[in-house]
Scaffold this active site. Structure first.
Site, mmCIF file in Angstrom:
data_model
loop_
_atom_site.group_PDB
_atom_site.id
_atom_site.type_symbol
_atom_site.label_atom_id
_atom_site.label_comp_id
_atom_site.label_asym_id
_atom_site.label_seq_id
_atom_site.Cartn_x
_atom_site.Cartn_y
_atom_site.Cartn_z
ATOM 1 N N HIS A 100 43.479 25.115 43.647
ATOM 2 C CA HIS A 100 42.403 26.101 43.682
ATOM 3 C C HIS A 100 41.906 26.146 45.133
ATOM 4 C CE1 HIS A 100 41.930 24.322 39.571
ATOM 5 N NE2 HIS A 100 41.567 25.526 39.193
ATOM 6 N N ASP A 103 39.654 23.307 45.963
ATOM 7 C CA ASP A 103 40.213 21.943 45.976
ATOM 8 C C ASP A 103 40.601 21.556 47.387
ATOM 9 O OD1 ASP A 103 40.351 22.258 43.201
ATOM 10 O OD2 ASP A 103 42.496 22.730 43.240
ATOM 11 N N GLU A 267 49.450 25.545 28.577
ATOM 12 C CA GLU A 267 49.094 24.131 28.776
ATOM 13 C C GLU A 267 48.995 23.423 27.422
ATOM 14 O OE1 GLU A 267 46.138 23.318 31.725
ATOM 15 O OE2 GLU A 267 45.253 21.698 30.555
ATOM 16 N N ASP A 306 39.497 18.454 26.430
ATOM 17 C CA ASP A 306 40.660 18.576 27.309
ATOM 18 C C ASP A 306 40.806 17.286 28.120
ATOM 19 O OD1 ASP A 306 42.738 19.981 28.463
ATOM 20 O OD2 ASP A 306 41.492 21.163 29.803
HETATM 21 C C1 XLS Z 1 41.412 23.836 33.010
HETATM 22 C C2 XLS Z 1 42.642 24.478 33.469
HETATM 23 C C3 XLS Z 1 42.719 24.609 34.966
HETATM 24 C C4 XLS Z 1 43.759 25.617 35.361
HETATM 25 C C5 XLS Z 1 43.656 26.100 36.750
HETATM 26 O O1 XLS Z 1 41.293 23.382 31.886
HETATM 27 O O2 XLS Z 1 43.735 23.822 32.942
HETATM 28 O O3 XLS Z 1 42.957 23.376 35.568
HETATM 29 O O4 XLS Z 1 45.048 25.152 35.146
HETATM 30 O O5 XLS Z 1 42.458 26.764 37.002
HETATM 31 NI NI NI Z 2 45.712 24.180 33.445
HETATM 32 NI NI NI Z 3 43.210 22.110 31.113
#
Ligand code: XLS
Ligand code: NI
Ligand code: NI
Length: 436
Positions: A100, A103, A267, A306
């Site tokens: 990001h 980051d 994801e 998460d």
């Molecule tokens: C958050 C997301 C984030 C994205 C990128 O839960 O996984 O990390 O992958 O903004």
């Molecule tokens: Ni992610």
């Molecule tokens: Ni995530």
């Protein structure tokens, strides 16, 4: 300056090796289904967890030891971090990374200050990429940490916040392009709501679509040819995220005419939070030609948030690779470790153990999936299960040549359907175990 002096470049030593700092299965040049593992898996290290994670949780302070990081938000510190990051990624042998905007570089008091910081770090990243050959899988903008984004970014009720987010994404896209990024990710952040009493859902969704169309237009303006990736997540930080799961994302993209421009970044932990398996989300996206990339991690079935753990489950990675191989690979996307070490694993070396484990688990999943496909047991079973659609009445149904009336006539004549066959789920689960 070396930041991991005790760690050599990680080598493939084969499955008999007992060296914890070696790959047992990830052999970058080994060919599977006509491509090298390196080309097929396209591993990526994420900057946010791996180089910005501190181990903070709601109950406790930072725990992670990162000797190269002085904990300040200075450009100097950011530059030192780039050095540590590229040394780590190079020693690990991952071909890609992603980040990001916030980051990699410190935010600023104004947009122009933030942009200036980002430019300075971008040239540092470019130099590091050229020096090491490590490439950028994707860039993205952090549209959720700053307090201005409390109500969302593109879905904020404050038009000025929308404008700020647009300016931030414009810059993040330009930096991604300048660094040769192969994709650009949109994860909703706070694009969702906490309560419908204060929310105009229709306007918020319209605004989000407007925002993504602006991004598509800007990509044309600057000549960015990378894939846009939308990343589903059902909750956290908002109670209901608009990008809930692959189905909600694809419905949104289709409704707002964005399907040609945007694919999905799936994801694992987000899939399971949505009540789906990773294999479900991957398959659902892939059959719609929308599986662009994956964020490889895993949740904890006993915890409802998460947790972003490193993937170490062979069933999970085998299932991922079955879908990815079936669609002929994941490029220009990749397998990005959107995963963090536990706050108890506080030493820098733990970053190596975590990534080596993730890469080996995916490499094994790849080999297992390929063996399953080679023997054809699953595919043949499924083909056979639907074979009644290959001829006769089934063929007519699939070709759109049968009406309700035709089918009524057919069944009145026949009297009753042909018998069903067993689904053989337990047998197939046993078969998969034979390969694991
Ligand atoms: C958050 C997301 C984030 C994205 C990128 O839960 O996984 O990390 O992958 O903004
Ligand atoms: Ni992610
Ligand atoms: Ni995530």
């Amino acid at each position: 300056m070396e930041h991991f002096p005790e760690v050599p470049t990680i080598q493939y030593e084969g499955s008999d090796s007992k060296n914890p700092l070696a790959f047992k299965h990830y052999n970058p040049e080994e060919v599977v289904e006509g491509k090298s593992m390196k080309e097929l898996l396209r591993f990526s290290v994420c900057y946010w967890h791996t180089f910005r994670g501190t181990g903070v949780d709601p109950f406790g302070a930072a725990t992670l030891e990162r000797p190269w990081d002085d904990g300040t938000e200075s450009v100097e510190n950011a530059k030192k971090r780039v050095g540590a990051a590229f040394e780590f990624i190079q020693k690990l042998g991952a071909p890609f990374y992603c980040f990001h905007d916030r980051d990699v570089a410190p935010d600023g008091a104004t947009l122009s200050e933030a942009n200036k910081n980002l430019d300075e770090i971008a040239s540092c990243l470019k130099e590091a990429q050229e020096r090491t050959g490590i490439k950028l899988l994707w860039g993205t903008a952090n549209l959720f940490s700053h307090p201005r984004y409390m109500h969302g970014a593109a879905t904020s009720p404050n038009a000025d916040v929308f404008a700020y987010a647009a300016a931030q994404v414009k810059k993040a896209m330009e930096v991604t392009h300048q660094l040769g990024g192969e994709n650009y990710v949109f994860w909703g952040g706070r694009e969702g709501y906490m309560n419908l009493y204060n929310t105009d859902m229709k306007r918020e969704l319209d605004h989000l679509a407007r925002f993504m169309h602006m991004a598509v237009d800007h990509a044309k303006d600057i000549g960015f040819k990378g894939t846009f990736l939308f990343e589903p997540k059902p909750k956290e930080p908002t109670k209901h995220q608009y990008d809930f799961d692959a189905a909600a994302c694809l419905n949104f993209l289709r409704q707002y005419d964005l399907m040609d421009h945007v694919k999905l970044n799936i994801e694992t932990n987000h899939a399971t939070l949505a009540g789906h398996s990773m294999m479900h989300e991957l398959t659902y996206s892939s059959i719609q030609n929308s599986l662009g990339s994956i964020d490889a991690n895993t949740g904890d079935l006993l915890l409802g948030w998460d947790t972003d753990q490193f993937p170490t489950d062979l069933y999970l990675t085998t299932q991922c690779m079955l879908v990815i191989l079936k669609q002929g690979g994941i490029a220009p996307g990749g397998v990005n470790f959107d995963a963090k070490v536990r706050r108890e694993s506080f030493e820098p070396i733990d970053l190596f153990h975590a990534h080596i484990g993730g890469m080996d688990t995916f490499a094994r999943g790849l080999k297992i999936a390929s063996a399953i496909r080679k023997d054809g047991i699953l595919d043949n079973f499924v083909d056979d299960r639907y074979s009644s659609y290959n001829s006769g009445v089934g063929e007519k149904i699939e070709k759109g040549e049968a009406s309700f009336a035709d089918l009524e006539t057919y069944m009145l004549e026949k009297g009753n359907n042909d018998p069903n066959s067993s689904g053989r789920q337990e047998y197939l689960e046993n078969v998969i175990n034979d390969y694991i």
